[in-house]
Write an enzyme that holds these catalytic residues in place. Structure first.
Site, PDB file in Angstrom:
ATOM      1  CG  ASP A  76      30.524  48.678  63.328  1.00 49.31           C
ATOM      2  OD1 ASP A  76      30.864  49.610  64.291  1.00 49.31           O
ATOM      3  OD2 ASP A  76      29.687  47.705  63.561  1.00 49.31           O
ATOM      4  CB  SER A  77      34.207  46.964  65.286  1.00 53.32           C
ATOM      5  OG  SER A  77      32.964  46.875  65.935  1.00 53.32           O
ATOM      6  CB  CYS A  80      32.916  51.758  65.095  1.00 46.01           C
ATOM      7  SG  CYS A  80      33.340  50.789  66.480  1.00 46.01           S
ATOM      8  CG  ASN A  81      28.729  54.298  69.409  1.00 53.86           C
ATOM      9  OD1 ASN A  81      28.358  55.395  70.205  1.00 53.86           O
ATOM     10  ND2 ASN A  81      28.180  53.763  68.582  1.00 53.86           N
ATOM     11  CD  GLU A 134      27.708  40.295  66.770  1.00 53.55           C
ATOM     12  OE1 GLU A 134      27.994  39.393  66.546  1.00 53.55           O
ATOM     13  OE2 GLU A 134      28.350  41.549  66.490  1.00 53.55           O
ATOM     14  CB  CYS A 177      27.424  50.392  71.768  1.00 52.10           C
ATOM     15  SG  CYS A 177      27.764  48.865  71.225  1.00 52.10           S
ATOM     16  CB  THR A 178      27.036  49.789  66.347  1.00 50.71           C
ATOM     17  OG1 THR A 178      27.814  48.730  66.727  1.00 50.71           O
ATOM     18  CG2 THR A 178      27.949  50.819  65.736  1.00 50.71           C
ATOM     19  CG  HIS A 179      25.934  45.440  68.660  1.00 53.79           C
ATOM     20  ND1 HIS A 179      27.263  46.049  68.162  1.00 53.79           N
ATOM     21  CD2 HIS A 179      26.040  44.001  68.061  1.00 53.79           C
ATOM     22  CE1 HIS A 179      27.694  45.181  67.336  1.00 53.79           C
ATOM     23  NE2 HIS A 179      27.322  43.937  67.278  1.00 53.79           N
TER      24      HIS A 179
HETATM   25  N1  DGL Z   1      30.767  48.681  67.092  1.00 47.60           N
HETATM   26  C1  DGL Z   1      31.326  48.679  68.038  1.00 47.60           C
HETATM   27  C2  DGL Z   1      30.730  50.128  69.014  1.00 47.60           C
HETATM   28  O1  DGL Z   1      29.753  50.726  68.426  1.00 47.60           O
HETATM   29  C3  DGL Z   1      30.458  47.571  69.201  1.00 47.60           C
HETATM   30  C4  DGL Z   1      30.910  46.153  68.909  1.00 47.60           C
HETATM   31  C5  DGL Z   1      32.507  46.067  69.013  1.00 47.60           C
HETATM   32  O2  DGL Z   1      32.754  45.948  70.247  1.00 47.60           O
HETATM   33  O3  DGL Z   1      33.218  46.066  68.242  1.00 47.60           O
HETATM   34  O4  DGL Z   1      31.543  50.402  69.965  1.00 47.60           O
END
Ligand code: DGL
Length: 268
Positions: free
Chosen positions: A9-10, A72-73, A151, A183-185
């Site tokens: 993931d990012s 990560c999406n 976060e 999105c992961t969050h």
């Molecule tokens: N992990 C990213 C996603 O799921 C969200 C956080 C980012 O912008 O890197 O798209």
């Protein structure tokens, strides 16, 4: 020898995906990589996201993984074709599993999708949903403020509720009955989002959707020993550790910082 599942993931948000996989597959070894040095990916250009994703994947492929999960999406939305050229092992992004669940759950054939700017700009979710059922109408909105809210641990704060109302209000007028949390969050804001959209809208959590998909690739667990989890980040173990504790509800033991090599930027 037992080969691990690789997840990248990012940053820390992909732990929502890790958690869902860990719960569903308790005997599997999992290696998680969070690119904390370069997060967020959401506002970055597709080429930058592709370069970062290739680099992350190369690191995990060096760990002898048997399957690569792109948690990560934003990476899943733009980097899957480039990643596919890198390896023969199964590669799973979050877009198709999420799209499948959306199609299965919508009765009104009206689906909302929320994600980062990069994910929404790519049109990946609407393309995947319409490929499965062209009669479905998809309305997509980028919700960039949800990531910092999650976060900061402000997912239930009144400001999170107000921001969700701003983002989701216009979408609700389209009479959607399914909303994809792309999105992961966003699963961390589930309660706030559900309270804004109402109980009649089904939330599709891409973290959960991917575990349903993974079952097609992973045989049921045998009598093996409990799975090991290892975590790698590209920056600041401390911040990751704190957020990880909040997301997973427990401290993580095996956490290391790695250096990603500049030369890996080149699309070989
Ligand atoms: N992990 C990213 C996603 O799921 C969200 C956080 C980012 O912008 O890197 O798209």
């Amino acid at each position: 020898m037992k080969r691990p599942i690789g997840v990248f993931d990012s940053g820390v948000g992909g732990l929502t995906v890790f958690k869902a996989i860990r719960e569903r597959f308790p005997k599997e070894d999992i290696i998680y990589f969070g690119d904390t040095a370069r997060v967020p990916y959401g506002p970055k250009s597709p080429q930058t996201i592709i370069n970062y994703s290739l680099q992350n994947a190369r690191f995990l492929l060096q760990q002898n993984i048997k399957i690569l999960v792109v948690a990560c999406n934003t990476s899943s939305a733009v980097a899957i074709p480039a990643l596919q050229k890198l390896t023969e092992i199964p590669l799973i992004g979050v877009i198709h599993p999420g799209a499948e669940q959306a199609v299965l759950n919508t009765k009104k054939k009206r689906v909302g999708v929320i994600g980062t700017e990069g994910t929404i700009r790519s049109g990946a979710y609407s393309d995947a949903i319409c490929a499965l059922d062209p009669a479905i109408e998809v309305v997509s909105v980028a919700c960039p403020l949800f990531v910092p809210l999650a976060e900061e641990g402000w997912q239930d704060h009144s400001s999170a509720h107000n921001i969700a109302k701003e983002y989701l209000g216009p979408m609700l007028q389209m009479d959607i009955d399914v909303l994809v949390l792309g999105c992961t969050h966003y699963p961390l804001l589930k309660d706030t989002i559900q309270s804004v959209v109402g109980e009649s809208v089904k939330l599709v959590d891409s973290a959960e959707a991917i575990t349903v998909y993974l079952e097609r690739y992973l045989p049921p667990d045998g009598n093996e020993t409990p799975g090991q989890s290892s975590f790698f980040v590209s920056d600041s173990e401390e911040k990751f550790g704190k957020l990880a504790h909040r997301i997973l509800g427990q401290e993580i033991r095996s956490l290391k910082t790695v250096r990603l090599y500049e030369s890996w930027f080149v699309d070989r």
